[in-house]
Each structure stands twice: as structure tokens, then as C-alpha cells.
Enzyme design. Structure first.
Site, mmCIF file in Angstrom:
data_model
loop_
_atom_site.group_PDB
_atom_site.id
_atom_site.type_symbol
_atom_site.label_atom_id
_atom_site.label_comp_id
_atom_site.label_asym_id
_atom_site.label_seq_id
_atom_site.Cartn_x
_atom_site.Cartn_y
_atom_site.Cartn_z
ATOM 1 N N SER A 40 36.598 29.649 36.851
ATOM 2 C CA SER A 40 35.690 28.534 36.563
ATOM 3 C C SER A 40 36.287 27.196 36.985
ATOM 4 C CB SER A 40 35.371 28.496 35.061
ATOM 5 O OG SER A 40 34.858 29.737 34.636
HETATM 6 N N1 SAM Z 1 37.420 33.056 32.386
HETATM 7 C C1 SAM Z 1 37.597 33.390 33.777
HETATM 8 C C2 SAM Z 1 38.738 32.682 34.427
HETATM 9 O O1 SAM Z 1 39.361 31.823 33.794
HETATM 10 O O2 SAM Z 1 39.015 33.010 35.574
HETATM 11 C C3 SAM Z 1 36.350 33.208 34.586
HETATM 12 C C4 SAM Z 1 35.372 34.235 34.267
HETATM 13 S S1 SAM Z 1 34.179 34.604 35.496
HETATM 14 C C5 SAM Z 1 33.250 33.129 35.582
HETATM 15 C C6 SAM Z 1 33.205 35.715 34.521
HETATM 16 C C7 SAM Z 1 33.860 37.058 34.288
HETATM 17 O O3 SAM Z 1 33.090 37.765 33.325
HETATM 18 C C8 SAM Z 1 33.913 37.935 35.528
HETATM 19 O O4 SAM Z 1 35.233 38.298 35.798
HETATM 20 C C9 SAM Z 1 33.041 39.134 35.154
HETATM 21 O O5 SAM Z 1 33.489 40.363 35.725
HETATM 22 C C10 SAM Z 1 33.178 39.136 33.644
HETATM 23 N N2 SAM Z 1 32.110 39.833 32.930
HETATM 24 C C11 SAM Z 1 30.778 39.865 33.183
HETATM 25 N N3 SAM Z 1 30.151 40.625 32.277
HETATM 26 C C12 SAM Z 1 31.095 41.084 31.411
HETATM 27 C C13 SAM Z 1 31.060 41.906 30.229
HETATM 28 N N4 SAM Z 1 29.934 42.426 29.741
HETATM 29 N N5 SAM Z 1 32.232 42.146 29.602
HETATM 30 C C14 SAM Z 1 33.401 41.632 30.049
HETATM 31 N N6 SAM Z 1 33.485 40.858 31.165
HETATM 32 C C15 SAM Z 1 32.346 40.572 31.822
#
Ligand code: SAM
Length: 206
Positions: free
Chosen positions: A52
Site C-alpha cells: 500500500s
Molecule cells: N498490508 C500489505 C502490505 O503492507 O504490503 C498490503 C496488502 S495488499 C493491498 C492486500 C493483500 O490482501 C493481498 O496480499 C491479498 O492477497 C490479501 N488478501 C485478499 N483477500 C484475502 C483474504 N480473504 N485473506 C487474507 N488475505 C487476503
């Protein structure tokens, strides 16, 4: 990054600002992002996912109002950067990522930086982490059409949950405080996150 992107946009929480000065974002952003790691944008981290934008990490962290004693649940480990910032601000961080390659890479980065208070697992985070509940704070770092109901049940009374809510293509940050009178909602900045895919999020092929 802190001086040019976060302070001018109104981030005042000095613990958040100090944590973001300390955490080496370039080690989470990955080699192909080395020269843009501190830029004012989200960046690709592989598997179609993103780390992000620094401002989004700062505002979500500030909305959680962490003092250092809390147990926090993060859904969406991604690169691990937000998790590391939380680990600087809270007592213990439990982070769930649905894509195992990302969860494994983030866990390696946490180990290499000697973060002992972050625990990562690969799973659908919308289904909670029952063995570790309850949580004082919950942060969802992927976009959801609604608040996943199982998550608020794992939040303590007066606990705070932060989540981007909206369509798949544009959302608004929502802060929820759980009170005796129900959930109090406060809407904050517009944002764009990758989708939360899971039983209480979006369908994978929608
Ligand atoms: N917090 C992260 C960072 O600092 O890099 C950025 C997160 S990214 C915007 C969103 C993440 O949520 C992705 O890696 C995606 O695979 C994960 N994601 C989506 N749906 C999910 C779920 N149901 N459970 C766990 N992770 C999930």
C-alpha cells in the site's frame, strides 16, 4: 517520505511517524521496486497484489490508536510492510494472507529483521483466527463490499476495526468502534485497494 508525504497530509501520531521512519520499506517492497520504494504510491509485489501507499499505511495505523499493549489482527499480509509498522506500535500482531508465496516471503522478511512479535499464516482471513481471538484491533488491508461479520465477533468491547469498504474499484476507509450500544461507524478518506477475496469478501472470479 515522512516529511514530504505524511506530515503535510495531517498525520500527527508521533508513534506512527517514528515507526514509519524506522521500518525499512525497501526491504518489503522487493528488488524490482528498490528505486521507488519510498514514492507516494502503491507498488506491485507479485501475484497481482500491492504494497500500500505510505500515506494509506500511516492513516490506517493512526486510526487504530495503538498504545503498545494491544493484540492486533491484520487481514492481508501482502509484503509485510503494514504488519511491521504495526509490530512497532502494538504488542503482538497476527497477520493472515491467502496467497502462500506472499505469506512465506513476508515471514522471511520479518525473520531477517528479527521481528519476534508478528505471526503469519496462510488462510482466508475473513474466517478469523479463532485460536488467537479476541483482538483489541483488527485491520483489513484489502477492499470489501461489507464488514466481514466473523471479524467483529473477534473484536473486544471498545476495540477498533479499520477496513476499506466499497466497490471493487473504489472504496472509503471505515473505522468501526465496538460499543455496548453497537458498532459506531466513522468514514474517512477515499481509497483504492485490491479486493478481499474470501467467504465474507468477494468471490475469486467476480
Ligand atoms: N498490508 C500489505 C502490505 O503492507 O504490503 C498490503 C496488502 S495488499 C493491498 C492486500 C493483500 O490482501 C493481498 O496480499 C491479498 O492477497 C490479501 N488478501 C485478499 N483477500 C484475502 C483474504 N480473504 N485473506 C487474507 N488475505 C487476503
Amino acid at each position: 517520505m515522512v516529511a514530504t508525504q505524511l506530515i503535510p497530509r495531517g498525520i500527527k501520531d508521533t508513534r506512527v511517524l517514528d515507526a514509519m521512519r524506522r521500518v525499512p520499506r525497501h526491504l518489503f517492497a522487493g528488488g524490482s521496486n528498490l528505486h521507488s520504494a519510498y514514492d507516494d504510491m502503491a507498488l506491485p509485489i507479485g501475484e497481482g497484489q500491492t504494497i500500500s501507499q505510505p500515506y494509506m499505511v500511516a492513516i490506517m495505523s493512526a486510526l487504530l490508536k495503538l498504545k503498545g499493549t494491544e493484540k492486533v489482527l491484520e487481514i492481508g499480509t501482502g509484503s509485510g510492510y503494514q504488519g511491521a509498522v504495526l509490530a512497532e506500535l502494538a504488542k503482538e500482531v497476527y497477520s493472515i494472507e491467502r496467497i502462500s508465496a506472499l505469506a512465506d516471503r513476508a515471514a522471511d522478511t520479518f525473520r531477517s529483521l528479527s521481528y519476534a512479535n508478528i505471526h503469519v499464516k496462510t488462510a482466508d482471513g475473513t474466517l478469523r483466527w479463532p485460536e488467537e481471538a479476541p483482538f483489541y484491533r483488527i485491520i483489513i488491508t484489502a477492499a470489501s463490499p461489507k464488514i466481514p461479520a466473523p471479524l467483529t465477533s473477534q473484536l473486544v468491547m471498545n476495540g477498533i476495526l479499520v477496513i476499506p469498504i466499497g466497490s471493487r474499484f473504489s472504496q472509503q476507509l471505515l473505522k468501526i468502534t465496538k460499543t455496548e450500544r453497537g458498532l459506531i461507524e466513522e468514514y474517512h478518506t477515499p481509497c483504492v485497494f485490491v479486493p478481499l477475496i474470501g467467504e465474507y469478501g468477494w468471490q475469486a472470479d467476480a
